[in-house]
Motif scaffolding. Structure first.
Motif, short mmCIF file in Angstrom:
data_model
loop_
_atom_site.label_atom_id
_atom_site.label_comp_id
_atom_site.label_asym_id
_atom_site.label_seq_id
_atom_site.Cartn_x
_atom_site.Cartn_y
_atom_site.Cartn_z
N ASP A 54 0.77 -1.00 0.07
CA ASP A 54 -0.24 -0.56 0.44
C ASP A 54 0.62 1.08 -0.47
OD1 ASP A 54 -2.49 -1.67 0.32
OD2 ASP A 54 -2.05 -1.40 2.34
N VAL A 55 0.91 2.73 -0.57
CA VAL A 55 1.39 3.72 -0.42
C VAL A 55 1.62 4.05 0.94
CG1 VAL A 55 1.23 6.07 -1.52
CG2 VAL A 55 0.11 3.67 -3.37
N TRP A 56 0.42 4.22 1.51
CA TRP A 56 1.28 4.57 2.80
C TRP A 56 2.28 3.82 3.50
CZ3 TRP A 56 -0.08 1.87 7.70
CH2 TRP A 56 -1.33 0.93 7.07
N LYS A 57 1.87 2.57 3.74
CA LYS A 57 2.96 1.71 3.79
C LYS A 57 4.39 2.29 3.46
CE LYS A 57 0.45 -2.16 5.54
NZ LYS A 57 -0.35 -3.69 4.96
N LYS A 58 4.22 2.28 1.99
CA LYS A 58 5.40 2.67 1.45
C LYS A 58 6.34 3.50 1.80
CE LYS A 58 7.63 3.27 -2.99
NZ LYS A 58 7.68 3.41 -4.20
N GLU A 59 5.15 4.78 1.62
CA GLU A 59 5.85 5.99 2.30
C GLU A 59 6.52 6.25 3.67
OE1 GLU A 59 2.81 8.66 1.88
OE2 GLU A 59 2.98 8.66 -0.20
N MET A 60 5.61 5.26 4.75
CA MET A 60 6.35 4.76 6.13
C MET A 60 7.71 4.26 6.14
SD MET A 60 2.57 4.76 8.36
CE MET A 60 3.52 4.18 9.91
N PHE A 61 7.34 3.30 5.40
CA PHE A 61 8.31 2.42 5.92
C PHE A 61 10.01 3.58 4.69
CE2 PHE A 61 11.28 -0.74 3.95
CZ PHE A 61 11.49 -1.67 5.16
N GLU A 62 9.69 4.08 3.94
CA GLU A 62 10.78 4.90 3.49
C GLU A 62 11.66 6.12 4.36
OE1 GLU A 62 9.44 5.30 -0.83
OE2 GLU A 62 9.81 3.77 -0.94
N GLU A 63 10.28 6.21 4.54
CA GLU A 63 10.96 7.20 6.12
C GLU A 63 11.72 6.31 6.81
OE1 GLU A 63 7.55 9.60 7.35
OE2 GLU A 63 7.24 10.38 5.38
N LEU A 64 10.88 5.49 7.53
CA LEU A 64 12.42 5.75 8.09
C LEU A 64 13.19 4.57 7.72
CD1 LEU A 64 12.12 3.87 10.98
CD2 LEU A 64 10.77 1.95 10.83
N MET A 65 13.27 4.03 6.53
CA MET A 65 14.56 3.64 6.57
C MET A 65 15.47 4.99 6.30
SD MET A 65 14.98 0.65 6.46
CE MET A 65 14.05 0.58 7.53
N ALA A 66 15.38 6.27 5.78
CA ALA A 66 15.59 7.58 5.34
C ALA A 66 16.35 7.54 7.36
CB ALA A 66 14.78 8.02 5.19
N GLU A 67 15.90 7.64 7.98
CA GLU A 67 16.50 7.78 9.55
C GLU A 67 17.42 7.17 10.25
OE1 GLU A 67 13.55 7.89 12.20
OE2 GLU A 67 11.84 9.10 10.69
N ARG A 68 17.91 6.05 9.69
CA ARG A 68 19.05 5.39 9.47
C ARG A 68 20.38 6.36 9.45
NH1 ARG A 68 19.22 0.01 6.56
NH2 ARG A 68 18.89 1.42 5.23
N HIS A 69 21.50 5.89 10.30
CA HIS A 69 22.43 6.16 10.00
C HIS A 69 23.86 5.74 9.31
CE1 HIS A 69 21.83 9.11 13.93
NE2 HIS A 69 20.87 8.52 13.34
N LEU A 70 23.61 5.88 8.62
CA LEU A 70 24.33 4.67 7.16
C LEU A 70 26.19 5.18 7.58
CD1 LEU A 70 22.05 4.48 4.52
CD2 LEU A 70 22.09 2.75 6.26
N ASP A 71 25.76 6.66 7.81
CA ASP A 71 27.92 6.91 8.11
C ASP A 71 28.75 6.09 9.13
OD1 ASP A 71 25.91 8.17 9.46
OD2 ASP A 71 27.58 9.82 9.12
N GLU A 72 27.08 5.34 10.16
CA GLU A 72 28.51 4.96 11.29
C GLU A 72 28.36 3.83 11.14
OE1 GLU A 72 25.51 5.25 14.33
OE2 GLU A 72 25.44 7.35 14.62
#
Length: 87
Positions: A54-72
């Motif tokens: 679902d679109v709303w699930k995709k948007e929520m999930f992608e926002e959460l993945m963007a919160e990760r600290h990938l440089d650590e």
């Protein structure tokens, strides 16, 4: 809201709490509860890729993945260049 949507939100909140605390996804060798979150995350990525999420699930999930600290560095395997072993 369906039961599946409610369960999705419970899993989402659990993964969000894990990422807020650790700043990354659970590792492959995580304890059972965290391993479940990793597998759930992989499943959600699969549904997004297939276009069945679902679109709303995709948007929520992608926002959460963007919160990760990938440089650590989080304890996983490092490349030789990162360790300073390559000349």
């Amino acid at each position: 809201m369906s039961k599946n949507d409610e369960k999705w939100l419970v899993n989402y909140e659990a993964l969000k709490a894990y990422i807020d605390e650790h700043h990354h996804l659970p590792p492959k060798n995580a304890p059972l509860g965290a391993k479940y979150l990793l597998n759930w995350c992989k499943y959600v990525r699969k549904t997004i890729k297939e276009g069945t999420c679902d679109v709303w699930k995709k948007e929520m999930f992608e926002e959460l993945m963007a919160e990760r600290h990938l440089d650590e560095h989080t304890g996983g395997r490092r490349k030789a260049a990162d360790k300073g072993l390559m000349v």
